[in-house]
Design a protein around this motif. Structure first.
Motif, PDB file in Angstrom:
ATOM      1  N   ARG B 181       0.844  -1.196   0.000  1.00  0.00           N
ATOM      2  CA  ARG B 181       0.000   0.000   0.000  1.00  0.00           C
ATOM      3  C   ARG B 181       0.881   1.249   0.000  1.00  0.00           C
ATOM      4  NH1 ARG B 181      -5.858   0.913   0.549  1.00  0.00           N
ATOM      5  NH2 ARG B 181      -5.919   3.159   0.672  1.00  0.00           N
ATOM      6  N   LEU B 182       1.924   1.197   0.820  1.00  0.00           N
ATOM      7  CA  LEU B 182       2.829   2.350   0.893  1.00  0.00           C
ATOM      8  C   LEU B 182       3.559   2.551  -0.435  1.00  0.00           C
ATOM      9  CD1 LEU B 182       4.415   1.890   4.437  1.00  0.00           C
ATOM     10  CD2 LEU B 182       2.757   3.609   3.741  1.00  0.00           C
ATOM     11  N   GLY B 183       3.851   1.445  -1.106  1.00  0.00           N
ATOM     12  CA  GLY B 183       4.655   1.542  -2.329  1.00  0.00           C
ATOM     13  C   GLY B 183       3.819   1.588  -3.584  1.00  0.00           C
ATOM     14  N   LEU B 192       9.808  -3.398  -6.520  1.00  0.00           N
ATOM     15  CA  LEU B 192       9.231  -3.121  -5.195  1.00  0.00           C
ATOM     16  C   LEU B 192       8.860  -4.418  -4.493  1.00  0.00           C
ATOM     17  CD1 LEU B 192       7.824  -0.898  -3.257  1.00  0.00           C
ATOM     18  CD2 LEU B 192       5.740  -1.637  -4.388  1.00  0.00           C
ATOM     19  N   THR B 193       8.203  -5.315  -5.230  1.00  0.00           N
ATOM     20  CA  THR B 193       7.776  -6.587  -4.640  1.00  0.00           C
ATOM     21  C   THR B 193       8.991  -7.396  -4.183  1.00  0.00           C
ATOM     22  OG1 THR B 193       6.041  -6.546  -6.293  1.00  0.00           O
ATOM     23  CG2 THR B 193       6.262  -8.555  -5.040  1.00  0.00           C
ATOM     24  N   THR B 194      10.007  -7.430  -5.029  1.00  0.00           N
ATOM     25  CA  THR B 194      11.203  -8.208  -4.689  1.00  0.00           C
ATOM     26  C   THR B 194      11.881  -7.638  -3.444  1.00  0.00           C
ATOM     27  OG1 THR B 194      11.488  -8.642  -7.025  1.00  0.00           O
ATOM     28  CG2 THR B 194      13.366  -9.092  -5.623  1.00  0.00           C
ATOM     29  N   PHE B 282      -6.978  -3.906  -1.438  1.00  0.00           N
ATOM     30  CA  PHE B 282      -7.291  -3.527  -2.819  1.00  0.00           C
ATOM     31  C   PHE B 282      -6.555  -2.264  -3.275  1.00  0.00           C
ATOM     32  CE2 PHE B 282     -10.589  -6.329  -1.405  1.00  0.00           C
ATOM     33  CZ  PHE B 282     -10.691  -7.204  -2.471  1.00  0.00           C
ATOM     34  N   GLY B 283      -6.295  -1.368  -2.328  1.00  0.00           N
ATOM     35  CA  GLY B 283      -5.554  -0.155  -2.677  1.00  0.00           C
ATOM     36  C   GLY B 283      -4.187  -0.471  -3.240  1.00  0.00           C
ATOM     37  N   THR B 287      -2.923  -1.484  -8.130  1.00  0.00           N
ATOM     38  CA  THR B 287      -1.863  -0.786  -8.860  1.00  0.00           C
ATOM     39  C   THR B 287      -0.845  -1.774  -9.434  1.00  0.00           C
ATOM     40  OG1 THR B 287      -0.524  -0.529  -6.876  1.00  0.00           O
ATOM     41  CG2 THR B 287      -2.036   1.276  -7.410  1.00  0.00           C
ATOM     42  N   MET B 288      -0.925  -3.053  -9.020  1.00  0.00           N
ATOM     43  CA  MET B 288       0.046  -4.040  -9.507  1.00  0.00           C
ATOM     44  C   MET B 288      -0.058  -4.241 -11.019  1.00  0.00           C
ATOM     45  SD  MET B 288       1.939  -5.074  -7.092  1.00  0.00           S
ATOM     46  CE  MET B 288       2.724  -6.535  -7.729  1.00  0.00           C
ATOM     47  N   SER B 289      -1.291  -4.135 -11.539  1.00  0.00           N
ATOM     48  CA  SER B 289      -1.459  -4.370 -12.969  1.00  0.00           C
ATOM     49  C   SER B 289      -1.123  -3.128 -13.788  1.00  0.00           C
ATOM     50  CB  SER B 289      -2.896  -4.810 -13.256  1.00  0.00           C
ATOM     51  OG  SER B 289      -3.778  -3.832 -12.779  1.00  0.00           O
TER      52      SER B 289
END
Lengths: 244, 576
Positions: B181-183, B192-194, B282-283, B287-289
């Motif tokens: 959410r922060l990122g 970011l995920t990694t 969901f927030g 944004t992942m897609s």
């Protein structure tokens, strides 16, 4: 001279389902050939056998620009550029990285690949997208980058599975124009499509496949001549593929 | 509620169903048979570990029951269970919640946020139960059988195994949701995920490290720790997982109401998680897609750099690396352990050492003493042989353990998915493609295992360890790496998982990864144990043993490489 030749080619899935049945077919140089047929008729299976993705049943032979796909697979594969029906590949590569990779696979000299990338990017209006990852592209843009990658080695034969799906009108026009130029230069284009109007306007030859068998091959004019005057291509197609 | 169950079941089936079966008719029967044989092989490979855990449970009970402190062992098992879930569950939580790519399909359906979050939580929960049960069931079995436990113990154990993962999973999921959410404004979501996963893993390992000291304590210290109450390490963990003490109480005959409190607290945590996660999730996930694009033209200077000719194998290898390292799912599940293992194991050990000794200067003094002792070691004789043997065995063990978690080759063909067609229509031989794929796993393995070992052993040599043993240890590591990668790629070549809907399924639900991991552990353990036995039984020089093992491994490497190259043409041609 035939650019692609299939002799007694069959393909059976799971030992029972015959997707392609004793196909004999020649595609001449200097032509655009449309491959038409209902869903599940065997179009993609045929294209996959021509490109070496699927192994035909024993007995027949496929030659691509004179090279037998089974005996000389690497030489045969250098003769064509293939675009599959799914453009969702290499999504984490940037467009330019993908094109350079394809250039390496086909050992295209640096200067030539630069010129071709610039030319194709201009025609498909992709100049501003090459630095981005394919993941960020729309379906149509993915299709365009796959076409660009397949053509980077300027192959003698283009084999395209549903190439116009998802392309915007301008890009579809550009691709059709490129196909025409390629054929006019004495080379060959083979593509599958569901859109009969495209086949009608673009193809020199068509082949209609139904239930694994080619039920018609020749020009559209010859086909029309076999039916009543005034019948549309759609009506002719439906008539041919009806329980053939 | 019905929708929730249907969704959870569907997600589970989508995730795990296609990992189990492929093909139709006779082919399916044949595959099912060979699949059953493979599961049997995994079970056989797991047997030594399961037996060790079982014995651990029995011996632990025997040791502690004498002083009436047998509950302590159960408490430690439960806390360890919580920590294992926290650490190992994190990457899985991130892949299920953020990288499965199904959220765009789920959102248009008439489902409440809590139902979507809850269903995904269930998917991770089931996976965690399966993972942790392998470790904790034999421990509980050993304990229960030694204690002559009754039916109620086994029932409570079963409930415990089912419910223990819930609370740590809720923590891990909430931490990842807050992070994502922060990122959400970040441009490069993959990076970011990694980075987020690595950061959260370090935090989770930090928690583990705090409790890690407990393993080094004697019986009295452990008892003292438990009795010390709120300020002890167990006290800290009790506050982190407040439900576990009631489970332990129920297991040690504390009555059914303890079990009810345990279940109640767990349910409370899950409910609270669903409440918070429904608002947080969901927030971040939406944004992942969104993928950032610059839409900038390539400059002439950039073109010079980006468009240049390379050899086909080098180009293919570069492509493999790019696809591997740019996909968080692939990187986290296949390669993460390689670069970080020294930091995960050595740094916590170092910190624990500092904590134990009190200050850094004391650590320096200790190192000085160790160095002095090492330099006084005779260059020949039993002690020198023992040191050389330990060095080689350590390098061997680290390579087997970390190398088996290097799943780059074990999933190299599976990761192609439906795109495997590309491998078949390009004018590049299957042998060359296999060589590039092999290098894509071997190079990181050599750099991050043999390379790290070389650095560590050279530090050891500077402190006084024998150079010849260090070099032989690194050579063993290199030979092992080659063989392990060949074996993993050969396995994936034979039965790749080419049908998947998202990257997570390609690697996380890929049996090849599991099978090769356990087979390599079993073979590595067997070969290592044989070397130790030969050393102990016949007093063979460790240099002779190490050299012999190196020759054996080199021969196996050649054999496996030839098997791989010969199989490549035939197997890939048969993919349909």
């Amino acid at each position: 001279m035939s650019m692609i030749r299939l002799e007694h080619i069959s393909k059976t899935y799971a030992g029972t389902h015959k997707a392609v049945d004793d196909m004999n077919w020649e595609i001449q140089e200097g032509t655009i050939t449309g491959f038409i047929g209902p869903n599940g008729a065997g179009k993609t299976t045929t294209l996959k056998m021509i490109t070496g993705i699927l192994e035909p049943d024993a007995g027949g032979s496929i030659t691509v620009n004179g090279k037998d796909i089974r005996r000389e697979p690497l030489a045969a594969k250098r003769q064509f550029g293939f675009v599959s029906d799914s453009p969702d590949n290499f999504l984490r590569l940037k467009g330019i990285e993908y094109l350079n990779f394809m250039g390496d696979i086909y050992q295209v000299p640096t200067q030539e690949r630069k010129e071709r990338i610039a030319s194709y990017a201009a025609r498909f209006e992709m100049e501003d997208a090459l630095k981005d990852r394919i993941l960020s592209y729309s379906h149509g843009m993915r299709q365009k980058i796959m076409v660009m990658g397949a053509l980077i080695h300027n192959p003698a034969i283009w084999i395209l599975d549903e190439p116009l799906t998802g392309l915007d009108p301008k890009s579809a026009f550009a691709l059709k124009e490129m196909m025409r130029e390629h054929a006019d230069a004495g080379r060959s284009v083979l593509f599958s499509t569901h859109v009969l109007e495209v086949a009608e306007k673009l193809c020199d030859q068509i082949a209609i496949i139904n239930r694994g068998r080619i039920v018609y091959k020749g020009t559209l004019e010859e086909l029309r001549g076999q039916f009543q005057e005034g019948e549309t291509l759609e009506e002719i197609f439906l008539s041919i593929t009806k329980d053939a | 509620m019905r929708k929730f169950f249907v969704l959870a079941w569907t997600l589970l089936r989508c995730g795990m169903g296609n990992a189990m079966s492929t093909g139709t008719g006779k082919k399916k029967k044949k595959r099912n048979l060979s699949g059953a044989a493979l599961w049997l092989l995994v079970a056989v490979c797991l047997l030594p570990m399961l037996a060790m855990l079982f014995q651990g449970g029995r011996a632990g009970y025997g040791m502690l029951a004498a002083t009436g402190q047998e509950g302590l062992l159960l408490e430690l098992i439960c806390f360890a269970g919580g920590l294992v879930t926290l650490v190992f569950g994190l990457p899985y939580i991130l892949t299920v919640f953020y990288m499965s790519g199904d959220i765009q399909n789920l959102l248009p359906l008439p489902l409440r946020p809590a139902q979507i979050v809850g269903a995904k939580f269930v998917v991770v929960w089931v996976y965690e139960i399966l993972t942790t049960a392998v470790i904790f069931l034999p421990l509980f079995l050993g304990f229960g059988i030694e204690a002559g436990a009754g039916l109620s113990f086994w029932l409570i154990t079963l409930i415990g195994i089912l419910l223990v993962p819930a609370v740590p999973m809720a923590y891990a999921a909430l931490a990842s949701m807050i992070f994502m959410r922060l990122g959400k404004a970040a441009h490069n979501k993959s990076l970011l995920t990694t980075l987020g996963t690595i950061l959260l893993l370090i935090v989770a390992m930090g928690v583990g490290m705090l409790s890690g000291q407990m393993g080094n304590m004697d019986q009295e210290s452990l008892v003292a720790l438990v009795l010390a109450g709120h300020n002890s390490l167990v006290g800290i963990l009790s506050r982190l997982f407040p439900n576990l003490r009631f489970l332990v109480a129920a297991l040690t005959g504390g009555g059914a109401w303890n079990l009810l409190i345990f279940a109640g607290i767990t349910a409370g945590f899950v409910a609270l998680f669903l409440l918070v996660a429904s608002r947080l999730y969901f927030g971040g996930v939406l944004t992942m897609s969104e993928t950032s694009s610059k839409r900038q033209r390539i400059t002439a200077k950039e073109e010079e750099k980006l468009v240049r000719r390379s050899g086909v194998r080098a180009a293919y290898l570069k492509k493999e690396f790019r696809l591997l390292f740019r996909s968080p799912t692939y990187f986290l599940n296949c390669a993460l352990m390689l670069p970080i293992w020294p930091f995960l194991f050595l740094v916590p050990m170092g910190i624990a050492l500092v904590m134990e000794l009190g200050s850094l200067s004391e650590v320096g003094e200790l190192l000085g003493i160790v160095r002095g002792l090492l330099q006084e070691l005779p260059s020949s004789g039993e002690e020198a042989a023992l040191v050389a043997g330990i060095m080689m065995l350590s390098a061997y063990g680290v390579t087997v353990f970390i190398g088996s978690t290097n799943l780059i080759c074990a999933t190299a063909i599976s990761r192609e998915g439906e795109g495997y067609m590309f491998m078949k229509y390009i004018p590049l031989s299957y042998r060359q493609q296999m060589q590039a794929k092999l290098l894509s796993g071997l190079i990181p393995g050599l750099l991050c295992i043999s390379g790290y070992l070389l650095v560590l052993l050279l530090i050891g040599v500077a402190l006084g360890l024998p150079l010849a043993a260090a070099l032989l240890a690194v050579a063993l590591s290199v030979a092992l790496n080659v063989g392990m990668n060949c074996f993993q790629l050969w396995r994936d070549l034979c039965r790749p998982k080419l049908t998947w809907e998202n990257e997570q399924q390609a690697v996380k639900q890929n049996l090849n990864a599991t099978i090769t991991l356990f087979v390599l552990w079993a073979l590595g353990l067997g070969l290592g144990a044989l070397a130790v036995w030969l050393f102990g039984r016949f007093e063979i020089s460790p240099y002779l043993l190490g050299g012999g093992l190196l020759l054996l491994l080199a021969a196996l490497d050649v054999l496996l490489y030839r098997l791989l190259m010969q199989g490549a043409e035939r197997k890939i041609q048969a993919y349909e």
